[in-house]
Structures are given as C-alpha cells and as structure tokens.
Design a protein around this motif. Sequence first.
Motif, PDB file in Angstrom:
ATOM      1  N   GLN A 336      54.012  35.080  29.133  1.00  0.00           N
ATOM      2  CA  GLN A 336      53.501  35.649  27.880  1.00  0.00           C
ATOM      3  C   GLN A 336      53.260  37.152  27.975  1.00  0.00           C
ATOM      4  OE1 GLN A 336      50.219  33.203  26.103  1.00  0.00           O
ATOM      5  NE2 GLN A 336      50.378  32.098  28.041  1.00  0.00           N
ATOM      6  N   VAL A 337      53.254  37.677  29.210  1.00  0.00           N
ATOM      7  CA  VAL A 337      52.876  39.074  29.421  1.00  0.00           C
ATOM      8  C   VAL A 337      54.014  39.802  30.133  1.00  0.00           C
ATOM      9  CG1 VAL A 337      51.214  40.615  30.538  1.00  0.00           C
ATOM     10  CG2 VAL A 337      50.453  38.418  29.579  1.00  0.00           C
ATOM     11  N   GLN A 338      54.305  40.994  29.662  1.00  0.00           N
ATOM     12  CA  GLN A 338      55.336  41.808  30.286  1.00  0.00           C
ATOM     13  C   GLN A 338      54.735  42.651  31.417  1.00  0.00           C
ATOM     14  OE1 GLN A 338      58.621  41.632  29.404  1.00  0.00           O
ATOM     15  NE2 GLN A 338      58.019  40.020  27.977  1.00  0.00           N
ATOM     16  N   ASP A 339      55.532  42.872  32.463  1.00  0.00           N
ATOM     17  CA  ASP A 339      55.181  43.839  33.509  1.00  0.00           C
ATOM     18  C   ASP A 339      53.853  43.529  34.199  1.00  0.00           C
ATOM     19  OD1 ASP A 339      57.493  45.290  32.898  1.00  0.00           O
ATOM     20  OD2 ASP A 339      56.439  46.370  31.305  1.00  0.00           O
ATOM     21  N   THR A 340      53.684  42.286  34.633  1.00  0.00           N
ATOM     22  CA  THR A 340      52.505  41.976  35.443  1.00  0.00           C
ATOM     23  C   THR A 340      52.672  42.605  36.820  1.00  0.00           C
ATOM     24  OG1 THR A 340      53.538  39.892  36.121  1.00  0.00           O
ATOM     25  CG2 THR A 340      52.007  39.808  34.271  1.00  0.00           C
ATOM     26  N   HIS A 341      51.559  42.914  37.453  1.00  0.00           N
ATOM     27  CA  HIS A 341      51.637  43.526  38.780  1.00  0.00           C
ATOM     28  C   HIS A 341      50.456  43.073  39.627  1.00  0.00           C
ATOM     29  CE1 HIS A 341      49.194  46.341  36.328  1.00  0.00           C
ATOM     30  NE2 HIS A 341      48.495  46.467  37.438  1.00  0.00           N
ATOM     31  N   ILE A 342      50.637  43.210  40.939  1.00  0.00           N
ATOM     32  CA  ILE A 342      49.571  42.865  41.891  1.00  0.00           C
ATOM     33  C   ILE A 342      48.610  44.037  41.992  1.00  0.00           C
ATOM     34  CG2 ILE A 342      49.075  42.355  44.318  1.00  0.00           C
ATOM     35  CD1 ILE A 342      51.747  40.941  44.482  1.00  0.00           C
ATOM     36  N   GLU A 343      47.335  43.733  42.006  1.00  0.00           N
ATOM     37  CA  GLU A 343      46.330  44.774  42.175  1.00  0.00           C
ATOM     38  C   GLU A 343      45.254  44.289  43.133  1.00  0.00           C
ATOM     39  OE1 GLU A 343      43.692  43.853  38.200  1.00  0.00           O
ATOM     40  OE2 GLU A 343      45.432  45.163  38.019  1.00  0.00           O
ATOM     41  N   VAL A 344      44.526  45.226  43.702  1.00  0.00           N
ATOM     42  CA  VAL A 344      43.420  44.883  44.593  1.00  0.00           C
ATOM     43  C   VAL A 344      42.244  44.445  43.728  1.00  0.00           C
ATOM     44  CG1 VAL A 344      41.827  45.729  46.347  1.00  0.00           C
ATOM     45  CG2 VAL A 344      44.207  46.509  46.341  1.00  0.00           C
ATOM     46  N   LEU A 345      41.736  43.249  43.978  1.00  0.00           N
ATOM     47  CA  LEU A 345      40.649  42.698  43.165  1.00  0.00           C
ATOM     48  C   LEU A 345      39.334  42.830  43.913  1.00  0.00           C
ATOM     49  CD1 LEU A 345      42.487  39.435  42.044  1.00  0.00           C
ATOM     50  CD2 LEU A 345      42.272  41.572  40.773  1.00  0.00           C
ATOM     51  N   ASP A 346      38.344  43.436  43.286  1.00  0.00           N
ATOM     52  CA  ASP A 346      37.065  43.608  43.973  1.00  0.00           C
ATOM     53  C   ASP A 346      36.152  42.413  43.724  1.00  0.00           C
ATOM     54  OD1 ASP A 346      35.837  43.930  41.446  1.00  0.00           O
ATOM     55  OD2 ASP A 346      36.144  46.099  41.495  1.00  0.00           O
ATOM     56  N   SER A 396      47.978  38.346  41.263  1.00  0.00           N
ATOM     57  CA  SER A 396      47.386  38.868  42.496  1.00  0.00           C
ATOM     58  C   SER A 396      46.825  37.747  43.351  1.00  0.00           C
ATOM     59  CB  SER A 396      46.287  39.885  42.165  1.00  0.00           C
ATOM     60  OG  SER A 396      46.805  40.951  41.398  1.00  0.00           O
ATOM     61  N   LEU A 397      46.123  36.806  42.735  1.00  0.00           N
ATOM     62  CA  LEU A 397      45.570  35.676  43.490  1.00  0.00           C
ATOM     63  C   LEU A 397      46.695  34.775  43.995  1.00  0.00           C
ATOM     64  CD1 LEU A 397      42.457  34.735  41.311  1.00  0.00           C
ATOM     65  CD2 LEU A 397      42.533  36.106  43.405  1.00  0.00           C
ATOM     66  N   GLY A 398      47.709  34.570  43.157  1.00  0.00           N
ATOM     67  CA  GLY A 398      48.844  33.756  43.588  1.00  0.00           C
ATOM     68  C   GLY A 398      49.520  34.323  44.812  1.00  0.00           C
ATOM     69  N   ALA A 399      49.533  35.647  44.942  1.00  0.00           N
ATOM     70  CA  ALA A 399      50.183  36.287  46.090  1.00  0.00           C
ATOM     71  C   ALA A 399      49.523  35.883  47.401  1.00  0.00           C
ATOM     72  CB  ALA A 399      50.146  37.807  45.932  1.00  0.00           C
ATOM     73  N   SER A 400      48.226  35.589  47.368  1.00  0.00           N
ATOM     74  CA  SER A 400      47.520  35.180  48.588  1.00  0.00           C
ATOM     75  C   SER A 400      48.064  33.876  49.143  1.00  0.00           C
ATOM     76  CB  SER A 400      46.020  35.011  48.309  1.00  0.00           C
ATOM     77  OG  SER A 400      45.455  36.204  47.838  1.00  0.00           O
ATOM     78  N   LEU A 401      48.646  33.052  48.262  1.00  0.00           N
ATOM     79  CA  LEU A 401      49.215  31.769  48.681  1.00  0.00           C
ATOM     80  C   LEU A 401      50.738  31.772  48.631  1.00  0.00           C
ATOM     81  CD1 LEU A 401      46.749  29.314  46.881  1.00  0.00           C
ATOM     82  CD2 LEU A 401      46.775  29.985  49.285  1.00  0.00           C
TER      83      LEU A 401
END
Length: 473
Positions: A336-346, A396-401
């Motif tokens: 549903q969203v264009q251009d998602t990206h990974i970011e550092v989550l605090d 970003s969370l998915g990248a951890s797995l």
Amino acid sequence: MLQIYNTLSRSKQVFKPIVPGQVKMYVCGMTVYDFCHIGHARVMIVFDMAVRWLRASGYEVLYVRNITDIDDKIIHRAIENGEAISALTQRFIDAMHVDSDDLGLMHPDQEPRATDFIEQMKGMIGKLIENELAYQVEDGDVNFAVRLLPGYGRLSGKSLDELNAGERVTISGGKRDPLDFVLWKSSKPEEPADTRWKSPWGEGRPGWHIECSAMSCDLLGEHFDIHGGGADLQFPHHENEIAQSEGALYGKERKEDDAPFVNYWMHNGHIRVNEEKMSKSLGNFFLIRDVLKSFDPEVIRFFMLKAHYRSPINYSDIQLEEARSGLARLYTALAQVQDTHIEVLDSKNSWAKRFADSMNDDFNTPEAIAVLFDLASEMNRTQGQERQLLANTLKSLGASLNFLQREPTSFLQSGTKQNDGIGPEQIEEQIEARKQAKQMKDFTKADLIRKSLLEQGIILEDKPSGITEWRRA
C-alpha cells in the motif's frame, strides 16, 4: 535484556557474555555424506536468526558451525560409491552451501572441517589419557571413562544409572563400561587409506564427539558463550563434549567454581511429519532442494520461525501454504506504500519495544511475528504519513528476522505448489482481455474473467489510475 533458555540449567537465564559486547557461538553442523534435508534447514535457520538478533542487539558475534567430514556413514557411502572420501565430502559441502544460499542465510564466520583439526583432537585425547580419564583397549580404540568424571549427565539431567549407551555410541570389545565412548577409532583392514591418521595409539581416526570439542576449543577457547544444535544432540553428543572438554582442562578434580566449557546450551526442536519424528529410516524426510522447487525460501524461513525454536514443528505442504498466506498479509500491507525503507528504531517506538521484548524472551519469534501482524493491521486503518511511518517500521523490524525485504509485488506474484499452474504471462493476458471487455461494456465477461482468475488463486486489484494489479491468494 536478553534471556536464553539454558538446557544445562533447564531455565531461562539473563544472557551475560564472557567478554562484554562480544559473543562466541558454536553450532554443530552437518555430516556431509548426503544432501541436506528440512531438519538441517531448521538448524541453519534457527541459529541464523539468533546471530542476526544478537548482532541487531549490538553484540559482536563470532559464529562457528563445523562440518563433520570423517565419520562411519561417510566411509560407508564412499566405499559404496567407489570414490575418495574427499571427493564425496566436497560434493556435499558444495551442495550444502547451495542450499544455504538458496534459503537466503548468512554463512558462518568460520566453518571448520574435522579433518583439518586431527592434531588438535590427538592433543586433547592425549591430555585425557594423562588425566586418567581415557584408556586404550585391546582392539586399539581409545575410550573415555565416563564414571571417572564427576558430574557426567548434567546436560541430559540423568544419573549414570539411568543413562544407556546412546545413538552413535558403539559397544566394542574391551570397554570397561557400556557408557564409555570412543575417542580414537583403530583402523580396520578393509577401510580405505584416506580414513587413517597416525597417532600414538596406532593408525585410526577420531571419534565423532571429540571432533567438536577440539574444533570449538581451538577456535573459541576453552570457555565460550553459546553452544547450539538439534535436540537430538543433547545426549550423547553434547553431554560427551562437556565431559571431554572439561576433563581435558580440569581432569577428575573439577571444582564447582571452575568455569564451565560453555555458559549457555541452546537446542532447537525436531521436525515432525504426520506427528512422527522425521528420519531417513522412516522414509519421511524431505530434501531442502526439493522443497525449494515448490516453495519460496522466505516462506520456508517464515514457517520455521512461526514456531518457537525449542518447539517441535509438524511439517506438511498445508503448513507451508499457511505460512505463505501469513507472509502475503504482511507484504500486502507493505504494497500500500511506495518507497518503504529500513530505519534505525529507537526505544520510543512502541512497536520496536514490543518486538524487542519478544525476541529478548529466549528468541520468541512467534510473539515477534505477532507484533508484525498487529503492525500490518494498524497500517490498514491509517492513511498518509502515519501509514508511511508504520510501513517503514514494519520493514525495519522484518529485517531483523530476514523477512519483508523484497518488493511486495515480487513476493505476492510468486507461485506455490498448488497455484503455480497459471503463469504471469497468462495472467497478464487475462487482465488485458478483461480490460478490453470492460471497454466494450461487456461487464459480464469482465466479471467472469475475474472470477476465473480468483478460482485459480489470483486476486485482481483495480487501482484509481486504471491499472490492474494482481497477486496470488
């Protein structure tokens, strides 16, 4: 704060590395005489996940997974095939690497082969003999004297009287006790020359258990953080590793405050098929490369991690198809969203905190994945910038797995065993035919095309721009 279930203590314990910020981890790898099956995939995927999370948590990880390239099964297979041991093992090492790469997994930092550590094994055996914990018998074998080492049985939780000689512990002439296990196997006349090494105890080869003790101690030290493997290795293999390693270091006089061989023991659960343990003897095992012909590698990883690593998993095509459907829900939200990206989550990100709390609870991937589903549901209720932020968090969370890093359309249009009968070109042809029918005001035909595709597992989505996108159900 990370907690790990320690098989040795039978409890969750707060993880405290020996050296702050650093983790040394050893995992028992494959015996390379055949192609890897789905049970091997679980070991690879589970400890790939653990290493990823440790690194995501800021630890510097040294990940070692060994290769057993000398073993009775290897020797028998090489003789059957009429080929050299090295040719057989190299072929299946190469195949294992292909399977691992196809599954999208990291390589271990070091991947020692047993045959490269024969000298270290002989050194450890010599130390055990010196410490009066090993002896040579009439047939030439050198055995470990189990009853002479206090504390044997700590990992399996059984007394010596309860324990029996386990799988891969061969009873041979001259053993003082059925529980004693072989450290050095004397060569037999009929065995090939490439299975023999010279030693103070005559020509022979190492026993299976001593291999991992020698390799892990040489590469990680006599005391390291995490040792992993399948649940079937808990006894006798890992029990014997502790005995050998601590016996060589401390002898019979190990004190209670002496550092253990390993601080945390992790064991992943079995793969079951129709509620039976998967095994070659039952003929119910599946090769990784065969499963990958029918299912996307990300689906296989998702299937494995939907269950807690310590739990048994019941394997079936239906379970894998359910895993694909779940993963498709997450990718559909991202689409549903264009251009998602990974970011550092605090730590202020509530989703990241829930996810981390789950993973820090003994790598609780089912709970962590539940957070991803809740996040996707929240995305479906929002619009605009908020949806964009949630999508970035999901990715970003998915990248951890090791999930959700592809273009959503790429995954959503990938086939599965049951719906790969119609290909992308045929689908696009049907979409074009439906478009022309609508232009001709033949809405009945257009509806029939949509219905036909839906029956074949293809969902159409008409966008405001006039473009029709499709995905598999």
